[in-house]
Enzyme design. Sequence first.
Site, PDB file in Angstrom:
ATOM      1  CB  CYS A   9      -0.962  -0.013   1.188  1.00  0.00           C
ATOM      2  SG  CYS A   9      -0.167   0.035   2.803  1.00  0.00           S
ATOM      3  CG  ASN A  12       4.458  -1.705   5.107  1.00  0.00           C
ATOM      4  OD1 ASN A  12       5.573  -1.980   5.513  1.00  0.00           O
ATOM      5  ND2 ASN A  12       3.507  -2.601   5.053  1.00  0.00           N
ATOM      6  CB  CYS A  14      -3.508   1.592   7.235  1.00  0.00           C
ATOM      7  SG  CYS A  14      -3.260   3.060   8.266  1.00  0.00           S
ATOM      8  NE  ARG A  15      -4.486   1.504   1.936  1.00  0.00           N
ATOM      9  CZ  ARG A  15      -4.302   2.223   0.847  1.00  0.00           C
ATOM     10  NH1 ARG A  15      -5.194   2.153  -0.132  1.00  0.00           N
ATOM     11  NH2 ARG A  15      -3.243   3.001   0.713  1.00  0.00           N
ATOM     12  CB  SER A  16       0.293  -3.465   2.662  1.00  0.00           C
ATOM     13  OG  SER A  16       1.196  -2.576   3.270  1.00  0.00           O
ATOM     14  CG  ASP A 122      -5.303   5.651   2.758  1.00  0.00           C
ATOM     15  OD1 ASP A 122      -5.223   5.207   3.914  1.00  0.00           O
ATOM     16  OD2 ASP A 122      -4.375   6.222   2.172  1.00  0.00           O
TER      17      ASP A 122
HETATM   18  P1  4NP Z   1      -1.712   2.824   4.171  1.00  0.00           P
HETATM   19  O1  4NP Z   1      -2.339   4.169   4.752  1.00  0.00           O
HETATM   20  O2  4NP Z   1      -1.209   3.151   2.782  1.00  0.00           O
HETATM   21  O3  4NP Z   1      -2.879   1.882   4.144  1.00  0.00           O
HETATM   22  O4  4NP Z   1      -0.622   2.404   5.122  1.00  0.00           O
HETATM   23  C1  4NP Z   1      -1.660   5.394   4.822  1.00  0.00           C
HETATM   24  C2  4NP Z   1      -0.765   5.614   5.843  1.00  0.00           C
HETATM   25  C3  4NP Z   1      -0.121   6.842   5.940  1.00  0.00           C
HETATM   26  C4  4NP Z   1      -0.381   7.822   5.002  1.00  0.00           C
HETATM   27  C5  4NP Z   1      -1.271   7.593   3.980  1.00  0.00           C
HETATM   28  C6  4NP Z   1      -1.906   6.372   3.890  1.00  0.00           C
HETATM   29  N1  4NP Z   1       0.242   9.093   5.135  1.00  0.00           N
HETATM   30  O5  4NP Z   1      -0.121  10.009   4.376  1.00  0.00           O
HETATM   31  O6  4NP Z   1       1.157   9.244   5.982  1.00  0.00           O
END
Ligand code: 4NP
Length: 147
Positions: A9, A12, A14-16, A122
């Site tokens: 994702c 790295n 939240c989702r992945s 997200d």
């Molecule tokens: P992820 O979510 O891609 O599912 O881990 C996010 C985590 C952090 C950010 C964006 C999405 N950020 O903008 O810091």
Amino acid sequence: MARSVLFVCLGNICRSPTAEAVFRLQAKGRGLVIDSAGTSGWHDGHPSDARASAEAIRRGVDMSYIRSRKVTTQDFYDFDLIVAMDGQNMQDLRAAAPEGSTARLVKLLDYAPGVSLSDVPDPYFEDNFSEVIDMIEIACAGLLKGI
Ligand code: 4NP
């Protein structure tokens, strides 16, 4: 047949990592190599988002061992399958793929025909962690059948 799977994702956190931990539990005993990474590197070395970990633990899924890391060039040779959470991740992965990459790139929700979305939303901004882990659990089960 894929023996190694990398979930990807943006951050790295939240989702992945949720997909990594869910899939690890579902695929227990199959001898698969399972990991996750982010396209951004923004959270390198950080544990997963506390909201994602809390939702996972409610479902018996432990994410506490995971630390964020960025996708590397070597990942494209080391993993049979790289699973993107959304279309932007997929675009970024295609752009980062080295000449001679051997990994197959797919999107997670391609394995969840009952889910009407094609991108895992997200949750970092939307705060919909429960909805997101629901679809990750469904899609990971589909992925396990599909590999
Ligand atoms: P992820 O979510 O891609 O599912 O881990 C996010 C985590 C952090 C950010 C964006 C999405 N950020 O903008 O810091």
